[in-house]
Design a protein around this motif. Structure first.
Motif, PDB file in Angstrom:
ATOM      1  N   SER A 185       3.742  10.337  -2.666  1.00  5.59           N
ATOM      2  CA  SER A 185       2.981   9.768  -3.785  1.00  5.59           C
ATOM      3  C   SER A 185       2.381  10.873  -4.643  1.00  5.59           C
ATOM      4  O   SER A 185       1.983  11.923  -4.126  1.00  5.59           O
TER       5      SER A 185
ATOM      6  N   PRO B 280       0.165  11.254  -8.737  1.00  4.07           N
ATOM      7  CA  PRO B 280      -0.200  10.637 -10.022  1.00  4.07           C
ATOM      8  C   PRO B 280       0.757  11.132 -11.110  1.00  4.07           C
ATOM      9  O   PRO B 280       1.169  12.291 -11.089  1.00  4.07           O
TER      10      PRO B 280
ATOM     11  N   THR C  63       3.373   4.283  -5.319  1.00  8.21           N
ATOM     12  CA  THR C  63       2.528   3.640  -4.303  1.00  8.21           C
ATOM     13  C   THR C  63       1.699   4.758  -3.659  1.00  8.21           C
ATOM     14  O   THR C  63       2.117   5.919  -3.666  1.00  8.21           O
ATOM     15  N   SER C  64       0.536   4.408  -3.098  1.00 10.65           N
ATOM     16  CA  SER C  64      -0.320   5.516  -2.625  1.00 10.65           C
ATOM     17  C   SER C  64      -0.038   5.841  -1.156  1.00 10.65           C
ATOM     18  O   SER C  64       0.294   4.955  -0.367  1.00 10.65           O
ATOM     19  N   GLY C  65      -0.151   7.107  -0.817  1.00 10.12           N
ATOM     20  CA  GLY C  65       0.015   7.563   0.575  1.00 10.12           C
ATOM     21  C   GLY C  65       1.441   7.479   1.094  1.00 10.12           C
ATOM     22  O   GLY C  65       1.674   7.524   2.306  1.00 10.12           O
TER      23      GLY C  65
ATOM     24  N   GLN D 278       0.828  -1.211   0.000  1.00  8.41           N
ATOM     25  CA  GLN D 278       0.000   0.000   0.000  1.00  8.41           C
ATOM     26  C   GLN D 278       0.856   1.252   0.000  1.00  8.41           C
ATOM     27  O   GLN D 278       0.902   1.984  -0.964  1.00  8.41           O
ATOM     28  N   THR D 279       1.555   1.457   1.104  1.00  4.83           N
ATOM     29  CA  THR D 279       2.318   2.709   1.216  1.00  4.83           C
ATOM     30  C   THR D 279       3.729   2.423   1.680  1.00  4.83           C
ATOM     31  O   THR D 279       3.988   1.411   2.324  1.00  4.83           O
TER      32      THR D 279
END
Ligand code: S3P
Length: 440
Positions: free
Chosen positions: A304, A306, A254-256, A12-13
């Protein structure tokens, strides 16, 4: 011997604060240039990796003493005029920087040397170094008939040359600059693009006068030889931007995520990947910028963001050449297409990286097509699965980064080659919170 595979799970992060390993290019130079200076050189935070160990072994073979302890590599040399003939072939392993810089270092030494290489390196072009060095007039220098290693040389008096390099290569430029220290007259090297300038900076730090001029047709470097005694190297090696790039991309996609990378070299001849990622939308903050021994350094904070695809090519390619496999990973998850051009030099790296990157990323679901000098990439998602490093350290680590954002786990076949440049990669991956384990 089975080569272990690395299984990386989607993560995830990523969070953490890392000190990436010492820069590989600067470490090689610090070690090899220590042999040029009489006395004891002290190198802090040198990278000790598969490749750099080849340079350490080479200076030992030439009569230098090497002591490693307390985070310092201390090299005592009799000076460049008193180096000893190696009593056997110097094995450069897979290290292109070792073999090419050694050619320059040995060209004026009045003894015979033979430089041998692993099959992976023996396939890479050596004529690009051997041919211009031959014009400087050592007693003998030749490479294998196919144009690769082994290289055999007998050093001798050298004369200065003016040489326009057909490709921007820091290894070629460096070999010629080292030879120029002992050549009579002004050696002038013109490079078509801004190849990394660590050799110029380090030779200046050791007391040589290196003139640099920006031309409309390229970049020119001049040394008036012969240069007198050089001072020993006293240096703390900054973090390797090519190694840090794996975490810059990993934290971005990766997010966050929120990752700090300390003491990273941001020399403008090496920061092309950061600039491209910023143009793609990455969130990279540079903190505490400073200059040490001519090298620009900063702490990087990456969060993170986009990414959008874009076109990459032209003169700036040389400033990100080793980061292109992991930039391709970023492009595979960006929005929209990315086109990379002018990167044909990738074909003569540890592997043909245009093909090995495309094969590796396609195997885990990416839409990437190779072209003569780069790739066409459609942004999308990695599916995970099984892909091979092809024995190339940068492909192995790029795949591990891709594995963080796969739909399912990614197994990287033959991951052990990562230690050619980044022996601690897997522990850093885990320290940031990723799940990865070895499989045989
Ligand atoms: C290097 C120069 C680059 C780079 C290599 C290290 C160096 O190669 O790809 O990893 O330390 O001088 P070229 O000089 O062949 O461009």
């Amino acid at each position: 011997m089975t080569k272990p595979n690395l299984r990386v799970h989607p993560t995830q992060t990523l969070h953490g604060d890392l000190l990436p390993p010492g820069d590989k290019s600067i470490s090689h130079r610090a070690v090899l240039f220590s042999a040029l200076a009489k006395g004891t050189s002290r190198i802090r935070r040198a990278l000790i990796s598969g490749d750099c160990e080849r340079s350490l072994a080479a200076v030992k073979a030439l009569g230098c003493q090497v002591r490693i302890g307390d985070g310092i590599v201390a090299i005592t040399s009799p000076g460049r005029f008193e180096l000893q003939a190696p009593d056997q072939a110097i094995d450069c392993g897979r290290s292109g920087t070792t073999i090419r810089l050694l050619c320059g270092l040995l060209a004026a030494r009045p003894f015979a040397s033979r430089l041998v290489a692993d099959p992976q390196l023996a396939r890479r072009p050596m004529a690009r170094v051997v041919n211009p060095l031959k014009r400087m007039g050592p007693s003998q220098i030749r490479c294998a008939t196919a144009g690769g290693a082994p290289v055999e040389l007998v050093g001798g008096p050298l004369k200065a040359i003016r040489y326009r390099m057909p490709v921007a290569s820091a290894q070629v430029k460096s070999a010629l600059l080292i030879a120029a220290l002992d050549a009579h007259g002004v050696t002038e090297i013109i490079e078509p693009g801004p190849a990394r300038d660590h050799t110029e900076l380090m030779l200046e730090h050791m007391g040589a006068l290196v003139e640099r001029i920006r031309l409309t047709t390229g970049h020119c470097v001049r040394i008036l030889g012969p240069v007198g005694a050089l001072s020993p190297v006293e240096l703390t090696v900054p973090g390797d931007p090519s190694s840090a790039a794996f975490w810059v991309v990993a934290a971005t996609i990766t997010s966050g995520s929120d990752v700090w990378l300390r003491d990273v070299c941001i020399n403008p001849t090496r920061d092309g990947a950061l600039k491209v990622l910023e143009r793609m939308g990455a969130d990279i903050e540079r903190h505490n910028p400073r200059v040490e021994h001519g090298e620009a350094i900063a702490d990087l904070r990456v969060r993170s963001a986009p990414l959008r695809g874009l076109r990459i090519g032209g003169e700036e390619i040389v400033t990100m050449i080793d980061e292109l496999p992991v930039l391709a990973v970023a492009a595979c998850v960006a929005q929209g297409p990315t086109v990379v051009t002018d990167a044909a030099e990738l074909r003569v790296k540890e592997t043909d990286r245009i093909e090995s990157t495309a094969n590796a990323l396609r195997a885990i679901g990416a839409q990437i097509v190779s072209t003569a000098d780069g790739w066409q990439i459609e942004g999308g998602q990695f599916l995970g699965g099984f892909a091979s490093s092809a024995g190339d350290h940068r492909i192995a680590m790029a795949l591990a980064v891709a594995g963080l954002v796969g739909k399912r786990a990614t197994c990287v076949k033959d991951f052990s080659c990562a230690s050619d440049s980044y022996p601690g990669f897997v522990s850093h991956l885990r320290a940031l919170g990723a799940r990865a384990h070895w499989e045989s």
